[in-house]
Design an enzyme around this catalytic site. Structure first.
Site, short mmCIF file in Angstrom:
data_model
loop_
_atom_site.label_atom_id
_atom_site.label_comp_id
_atom_site.label_asym_id
_atom_site.label_seq_id
_atom_site.Cartn_x
_atom_site.Cartn_y
_atom_site.Cartn_z
N CYS B 76 -5.23 -14.09 73.10
CA CYS B 76 -4.39 -12.98 72.65
C CYS B 76 -3.43 -12.60 73.78
CB CYS B 76 -5.24 -11.76 72.30
SG CYS B 76 -6.55 -12.07 71.10
N CYS B 79 0.05 -14.35 74.41
CA CYS B 79 1.23 -13.87 73.68
C CYS B 79 1.51 -12.39 73.96
CB CYS B 79 1.03 -14.04 72.17
SG CYS B 79 1.05 -15.75 71.61
N HIS B 80 0.45 -11.57 73.98
CA HIS B 80 0.65 -10.12 73.98
C HIS B 80 0.54 -9.48 75.36
CE1 HIS B 80 0.60 -9.84 69.58
NE2 HIS B 80 -0.43 -10.66 69.57
N CYS B 114 -3.27 -13.83 63.30
CA CYS B 114 -2.95 -14.35 64.64
C CYS B 114 -3.83 -15.55 64.96
CB CYS B 114 -3.19 -13.27 65.70
SG CYS B 114 -1.70 -12.32 66.09
N CYS B 177 -13.55 9.68 45.01
CA CYS B 177 -13.53 10.06 46.43
C CYS B 177 -13.01 11.49 46.56
CB CYS B 177 -12.62 9.12 47.22
SG CYS B 177 -12.86 7.37 46.92
N CYS B 180 -15.18 14.83 46.26
CA CYS B 180 -15.82 15.39 47.46
C CYS B 180 -14.79 15.71 48.53
CB CYS B 180 -16.84 14.40 48.01
SG CYS B 180 -18.42 14.42 47.14
N HIS B 181 -13.93 14.73 48.87
CA HIS B 181 -13.18 14.83 50.12
C HIS B 181 -11.87 15.60 50.01
CE1 HIS B 181 -16.14 12.28 51.98
NE2 HIS B 181 -15.99 11.40 51.02
N ARG B 218 -17.44 1.29 55.42
CA ARG B 218 -17.65 2.70 55.08
C ARG B 218 -17.24 2.99 53.63
NH1 ARG B 218 -19.65 6.13 53.77
NH2 ARG B 218 -19.87 8.29 54.41
N CYS B 222 -19.64 4.41 50.35
CA CYS B 222 -19.40 5.53 49.44
C CYS B 222 -19.47 5.04 48.00
CB CYS B 222 -18.05 6.18 49.71
SG CYS B 222 -18.17 7.69 50.69
#
Lengths: 163, 261, 142, 106
Positions: B76, B79-80, B114, B177, B180-181, B218, B222
């Site tokens: 990585c 290039c970076h 990449c 979702c 609740c959120h 995650r 849910c």
């Protein structure tokens, strides 16, 4: 520097001497005596007896810092500190942590000595349920000191393995 | 009820960032990271790099960043350069639109692109330690920066699609979702406060998992909790949801690697 | 107004069938099983966070139960506020009373999206469990 | 090799009490969990952690399955002399790892 097994044996010997004194001592608490009132499982008593012997323990000198309400029992931060000068002649030899509702009552045993400088150790433990956690410190003079804390474990509402 | 109905009704009309913003549910001033809903011990674990278990993955990712891989034998870093500068702020802008694919890609997919195209190496599997480590390392370089999904007209349909999934009732429990959120954050689901579902710290060390995990993991959690069939890793639905959530969280600071209960 | 909901014939082959029931106004007056439920069993279902799921969202007059939710109304006095038939419809399909409610429909298998395979065609609670929970909620008079 | 995160001051004054923080990547599988196939997941834990200071043991911890995944242990020691502080974790399935750091004591 620290021979763990020898330290444990020394601790057991010290307990016998200590318990003889305890019979007439004031302000001393027998852990084994106080636990039944809290309906503590037999397994923790047995584990404590195996680790430090059958002697009564004194409350004090040990500070057990653990959150009273934890969001997940999988990782509960715990710090135990013992009031000790940590000199050659007067120091903490071992610290034991026990719990009453995990599958196994023993959590960790720490062997240290004067080179620690101070008797303060932190780790992270698992608690399967709301329960009491007990810390016991064995000192170089043979005395045993204890502190306990109640921890409420919030049961995770959505668990990944539900299906 | 009325508000929920209006949100759905507005969707087909969404034409750009401005109209998306008009439909925002939680006012900017009230947007709060999940870290503000958790206890002081968990926050302390997150905030100290010497105690944050997620840093184990960041260290792994740092080593992986410099390791040459694949038929091209490139790292990585080849290039970076230094991630501290080249990756600064990158995670705050993902998922981002990829012109060649004609759709948004998340950070995990970007890393794997990449690998395939530059390193000529095989892509890393979702939730593999290697992919989590690289993602955590790249994410760590944006810590403290405000989430800023690009205002890119090409992503609007995907944001809208993510929002539609967020607000769609699913599973045997027939919850969305948003139930609740958006509508009930701050209240208690059993003993746990309901956060606003802002993905501020992914990959995140969840105490429940006892390991680091991705945002897609995650989201699948849910879905399983709602007794719905979770979207497979890497599907467009998951990336749309990620994009919508990052757009919805814009302005909040990146906390990667966060610690959550 | 009387509406006939699901019947056994509507269920897919091999799937557990839902019993038919009649909604009258805001209630289902008749027991789904034809018999009254058992309040003690209902109490256990309400408290079980994998079966009834109730306390994830509701609190109630249950001082010994830790970590009760507050996303939904307190269950205290539920039996005084509502008749048995009203409680039954709220459990079976609360969305008929309020389409925006977050209360899951505990006895409905249709009109759902992307249900996990393990739960397809199955209500959250069986007819007998619904009756047990109704019997328990009816005891909550204050 | 498991990844470790060690926090030890590079320099200390002689006699100073220094704090040491250690983290190591390890699942600490308790042996009491049931896997997705219904069978118990076998125990796989680190059960011993030892710290030596120029070869002398200064700290030892015996761990049970109740220690959380990715074990974190913080303790202190007196900076006595310049040299090497070594950490060794051992456990189930032949797990053994040693890491060391240098400390300069003035």
């Amino acid at each position: 520097m620290i021979d763990y097994d020898r330290a444990m044996q020394a601790t057991r010997r010290s307990i016998l001497i200590g318990s003889a004194r305890l019979a007439v001592g004031a302000g001393l608490v027998s852990l084994v005596g106080t636990i039944p009132a809290r309906a503590t499982p037999q397994t923790m008593r047995d584990a404590i007896r195996e680790a430090v012997g059958d002697a009564p323990l004194r409350t004090g000198r040990v500070t057990l810092d653990i959150p009273s309400l934890v969001e997940n029992g999988n990782t509960v931060p715990l710090t135990v500190a013992v009031d000790s000068p940590m000199t050659e002649s007067d120091h903490v030899k071992t610290i034991h942590i026990f719990n009453e509702k995990n599958p196994q009552p023993h959590v960790i045993t720490i062997a240290l000595g004067p080179r620690a400088g101070k008797a303060r150790v932190a780790t992270r433990i698992k608690l399967a349920d709301t329960q009491q956690v007990v810390a016991i410190a064995a000192m170089s003079d043979g005395s045993l000191w204890t502190a306990s804390a109640d921890v409420i474990v919030t049961i995770a509402a959505c668990i990944e393995d539900v299906n | 009820m009325t508000a929920a109905f209006l949100r759905v009704a507005i969707l087909p009309l969404v034409a750009g960032f401005a109209s998306l913003a008009l439909a925002a549910d939680i006012p900017t001033a009230e947007r709060r990271s999940g870290s503000e809903f958790m206890g002081p011990e968990t926050r302390a674990m997150q905030d100290d790099d010497t105690t944050n278990p997620g840093m184990l993955w960041v260290l792994d990712g740092e080593a992986a960043w410099r390791r040459r891989e694949g038929a091209a034998d490139k790292s990585c870093a080849d290039c970076h350069g230094y991630a501290q500068t080249s990756m600064n702020g990158v995670a705050a802008r993902y998922p981002a639109f990829d012109a060649a694919k004609g759709r948004p890609v998340d950070l995990e997919e970007r890393i794997n692109m990449c690998r395939s195209e530059q390193q000529k190496a095989t892509p890393l599997p979702f939730e593999s330690q290697a992919l989590l480590a690289l993602t955590a390392y790249v994410g760590r370089q944006s810590r403290g920066q405000a989430i800023a999904v690009a205002d890119d007209a090409r992503t609007y349909p995907f944001i809208a699609a993510g929002r539609e999934i967020f607000e769609r009732r699913q599973g045997q429990l027939d919850l969305s979702c948003a139930s609740c959120h958006d509508d009930n954050w701050g209240k208690k689901l059993a003993g746990a406060p309901v956060p606003q579902a802002h993905p501020t710290g992914y990959p995140t060390y969840r105490l429940e998992w006892q390991t680091l995990g991705s945002l897609q993991r995650r989201l699948r959690n849910c879905m399983i909790g709602m007794r719905a069939e979770p979207y497979a890793y890497g599907t467009a639905e998951n990336v749309d949801l990620e994009l919508y959530l990052m757009w919805r969280a814009r302005g909040l600071a990146i906390e990667t690697p966060a610690v959550r209960p | 107004m009387v509406v006939l909901a699901c019947s056994a014939a509507a269920a897919a082959p091999g799937e557990p069938a839902l019993r038919s029931f009649a909604i009258v106004g805001d209630a289902i007056p008749d027991s789904l099983t034809g018999a009254p439920g058992d309040a003690a069993r209902g109490r256990a279902i309400v408290f079980n966070r994998q079966v009834g799921l109730c306390l994830l969202c509701h609190s109630g007059p249950f001082p010994d139960e830790k970590f009760q939710g507050n996303l939904a109304p307190d269950l205290s006095g539920a039996g005084a506020r509502s008749s048995i038939g009203q409680l039954r419809l709220r459990l079976v399909d609360a969305s008929r009373l309020n389409p925006a409610t977050i209360m899951p429909s505990y006895y409905r298998t249709e009109g759902l999206t992307r249900v996990a395979p393990a739960f397809v065609g199955k209500p959250i609670l069986t007819a007998a469990q619904i009756e047990d929970v109704v019997a328990f909620l009816a005891t909550l008079q204050e | 090799m498991a990844r470790t995160l060690l926090n030890v001051p590079a320099k200390a004054a002689r006699g100073e009490i220094i704090e040491i923080k250690t983290l190591i990547a390890h699942p600490m599988e308790s042996g009491y969990r049931v896997g997705l196939n219904g069978a118990m997941i076998p125990r796989d834990i680190i059960d011993l952690f030892v710290c030596t200071y120029n070869g002398a043991e200064v700290f030892r911890a015996t761990l049970s399955p109740a220690i959380a995944a990715n074990p974190f242990i913080t303790f202190s020691t007196v900076a006595t002399e310049s040299g090497t502080i070594e950490f060794r974790w051992t456990g189930d399935n032949g797990f053994s790892q040693t890491e060391s750091v240098l400390i300069a004591v003035e």
